[in-house]
Motif scaffolding. Structure first.
Motif, short mmCIF file in Angstrom:
data_model
loop_
_atom_site.label_atom_id
_atom_site.label_comp_id
_atom_site.label_asym_id
_atom_site.label_seq_id
_atom_site.Cartn_x
_atom_site.Cartn_y
_atom_site.Cartn_z
N ASP A 179 3.83 45.70 -3.35
CA ASP A 179 4.57 44.45 -3.97
C ASP A 179 3.80 44.08 -5.33
O ASP A 179 4.51 43.82 -6.24
CB ASP A 179 4.36 43.18 -2.99
N LYS A 180 2.37 44.10 -5.19
CA LYS A 180 1.86 43.91 -6.65
C LYS A 180 2.19 45.06 -7.51
O LYS A 180 2.43 45.18 -8.75
CB LYS A 180 0.35 43.89 -6.49
N ALA A 181 2.34 46.44 -7.13
CA ALA A 181 2.75 47.43 -7.92
C ALA A 181 4.05 47.32 -8.43
O ALA A 181 4.30 47.53 -9.68
CB ALA A 181 2.68 48.50 -7.29
N LEU A 182 4.94 46.70 -7.52
CA LEU A 182 6.34 46.67 -8.22
C LEU A 182 6.25 45.55 -9.33
O LEU A 182 7.04 45.58 -10.26
CB LEU A 182 7.39 46.37 -7.04
N GLU A 183 5.48 44.50 -9.11
CA GLU A 183 5.53 43.21 -9.85
C GLU A 183 5.20 43.91 -11.23
O GLU A 183 5.83 43.41 -12.29
CB GLU A 183 4.41 42.23 -9.54
N VAL B 277 9.88 53.91 -1.64
CA VAL B 277 9.48 54.80 -0.72
C VAL B 277 8.36 54.64 0.09
O VAL B 277 8.45 54.69 1.62
CB VAL B 277 9.49 56.29 -1.16
N ASN B 278 7.15 54.44 -0.60
CA ASN B 278 6.10 53.89 0.31
C ASN B 278 6.34 52.74 1.03
O ASN B 278 5.83 52.80 2.14
CB ASN B 278 4.94 53.71 -0.59
N TYR C 228 17.29 55.63 -8.36
CA TYR C 228 17.53 57.04 -8.84
C TYR C 228 18.97 56.91 -9.37
O TYR C 228 19.25 57.89 -10.36
CB TYR C 228 17.42 58.09 -7.74
N ASP C 229 19.79 55.98 -8.83
CA ASP C 229 21.09 56.20 -9.73
C ASP C 229 20.96 55.76 -11.11
O ASP C 229 21.87 56.19 -11.88
CB ASP C 229 21.91 54.99 -8.66
N GLN C 230 20.08 54.58 -11.41
CA GLN C 230 19.76 54.31 -12.69
C GLN C 230 19.43 55.67 -13.37
O GLN C 230 19.82 55.80 -14.85
CB GLN C 230 19.05 53.22 -13.01
N MET C 231 18.56 56.35 -12.94
CA MET C 231 17.82 57.35 -13.74
C MET C 231 18.86 58.30 -14.05
O MET C 231 18.89 58.85 -15.34
CB MET C 231 16.93 58.06 -12.93
N ASN D 67 8.45 56.76 -10.70
CA ASN D 67 7.16 56.04 -10.08
C ASN D 67 7.56 54.68 -9.28
O ASN D 67 6.93 54.59 -8.23
CB ASN D 67 5.99 55.81 -11.09
N ILE D 68 8.35 54.17 -9.77
CA ILE D 68 8.85 52.70 -9.26
C ILE D 68 9.77 53.07 -8.15
O ILE D 68 9.33 52.63 -6.98
CB ILE D 68 9.78 51.93 -9.99
N ALA D 69 10.57 54.25 -7.86
CA ALA D 69 11.20 54.56 -6.72
C ALA D 69 10.22 54.79 -5.81
O ALA D 69 10.45 54.78 -4.65
CB ALA D 69 12.17 55.57 -7.11
#
Length: 468
Positions: A319-323, A348-349, A367-370, A342-344
């Motif tokens: 959660d902190k990583a996503l922030e 997954v994690n 991945y759709d955005q990518m 990396n965000i995707a």
């Protein structure tokens, strides 16, 4: 400030004085005149006239005054001093050579086109008058370092013939460094005995290595420099960066501790590299502290945000990583496809720890955005997305991603090795999906027919097509 074509501003002022103008009887008086000229003092002109009167027969003194005029960009008076020396020393070729060096310096500073012309002519004249004077060669080489590096090399070769013991490689390296020719600077510095290089030369050497991403060599030079000149923070700074780049994290931490105790502010890049070293050592909390210091130094920096996210990921705090990943993407308009991947992976994690459906769906959304943002990597992206969809238990969605790869690459005849790999994997998965999961061999056959052309010995393809 306009960039000088041949010399860096600081370098020009230091080299403008011909080599004959060393510490002498006139030095104190000359210093007073030079300061008056710089300050535009009311009595400066009178002081200069008095100096000329006192030393008109002293060529080094007059040339030194000419250099002082050049420093304040009074080209006419500088040239007047050079001409005065030439007129009074018609039979002394060594002195004449010094005068022509001054004339060359004047033209080098005046020349805005950077074509070398008059400056090169004067330096060439000085070379012919006194072939043993290294200054004229170095100035001539400086003129051509950007215009025609081959001429610069030829000039050094001539100097080496005339003065075999002259430290040509070190001087050549400095010349190339001043012209941002870091490859040539590094090449020449590498030929020198480090023990004979002075502090400035070693700094230029390590900077050249870093500019060329030669981090292993840069670390070695930095360590040598730290030992020889322990108060010079540049060696510690670039040693830290280089140690991290070669993943010598323990060494990087030791240098960082030393660097932190040295005078001078540390910039965002310094704190970021310190954080990377700590991350490499598994000291995650300390690393995050350094990354936050980097943000304090440079609030607009983006790399520290990415590194904080990466560190929290390693700590299992998704959660902190996503922030911080979201902060990174919001601030970095040039985020790469790897940044998105990396965000995707963070989602997954999270999915592997629980709430699979929601987090796998968010990962696939990334991945759709990518695919939209980086269409040139669509096949690679679709392949990874297909794998995630399969993990999520969404076989039909996985097949859709694989079908996109076939649609993109199936009819191409000039596939590179990577594209062939993506296509073969998609065909294998689609064949299995229709035959193994849907029990529809007829639907699977077209994929196996394409696959057998790319991989003739694939067992499933041969079995599906009835090939022994």
């Amino acid at each position: 400030m306009k960039a000088l074509k041949y010399f860096m501003v600081g370098a020009l002022i230091s080299i403008a004085a011909p080599t004959m103008a060393q510490e002498a009887e006139y030095t104190q008086q000359l210093n007073a005149v030079s300061q008056a000229l710089k300050d535009k003092a009311p009595g400066a002109e009178k002081m200069a006239k008095s100096f000329i009167s006192d030393y008109k027969k002293n060529a080094p003194a007059i040339l030194a005054l000419g250099s002082s005029f050049l420093t304040v960009r009074n080209f006419a008076k500088a040239d007047e001093m050079a001409e005065l020396v030439l007129s009074r020393n018609k039979k002394n070729e060594k002195v004449q050579a010094e005068a022509y060096i001054l004339k060359g310096d004047i033209e080098a500073v005046k020349d805005q086109a950077g074509n070398g012309g008059k400056a090169a002519e004067h330096y060439a004249t000085a070379m012919s008058l006194d072939p043993k004077n290294p200054v004229s060669y170095m100035r001539y080489a400086s003129v051509y370092r950007n215009i025609n590096p081959a001429i610069t090399e030829q000039t050094y070769a001539r100097l080496r013939q005339e003065l075999p013991d002259f430290p040509i490689e070190a001087e050549a390296a400095h010349t190339f460094f001043s012209g941002n020719k870091f490859d040539k600077a590094f090449e020449n510095f590498a030929k020198c005995d480090r023990n004979n290089l002075d502090e400035t030369q070693l700094v230029e050497y390590v900077i050249s290595a870093v500019q060329l991403n030669k981090y292993k060599e840069a670390l070695s030079i930095a360590e040598f420099g730290m030992d020889k000149f322990p108060k010079n923070a540049t060696f510690a700074q670039l040693g830290l960066w280089s140690a991290v780049e070669v993943e010598n994290f323990a060494g990087a931490e030791a240098i960082a501790i030393r660097y932190a105790g040295m005078e001078g502010d540390k910039n965002a890049t310094d704190h970021t590299y310190y954080g990377k070293a700590l991350t490499g050592l598994g000291k995650h909390e300390q690393a995050i502290e350094q990354f936050h210091k980097a943000l304090t130094k440079s609030p607009e920096a983006t790399e520290p945000l990415a590194k904080i996210s990466e560190t929290y990921t390693k700590m299992g705090q998704e959660d902190k990583a996503l922030e911080y990943s979201e902060k990174y993407l919001a601030k970095n308009k040039k985020a790469s496809i790897i940044d998105y991947a990396n965000i995707a992976q963070i989602y997954v994690n999270k999915a592997e720890k629980g709430d699979k459906d929601a987090n796998y769906t968010k990962a696939l959304g990334i991945y759709d955005q990518m695919i939209q943002k980086f269409p040139e990597y669509a096949s690679w992206t679709n392949g990874i997305a297909a794998g995630i969809a399969d993990k999520a238990g969404k076989a039909e969605l996985g097949a859709q991603y694989n079908q996109k790869i076939v649609d993109e690459l199936g009819n191409k005849t000039d596939l590179n090795d990577n594209q062939k790999g993506y296509l073969k994997q998609a065909l294998k998965k689609l064949g299995y999906y229709y035959w193994g999961e849907k029990n529809n061999l007829e639907a699977a056959k077209p994929y196996y027919e394409m696959l057998i052309k790319l991989e003739p010995e694939d067992k499933n393809a041969k079995a599906a097509l009835g090939i022994e």
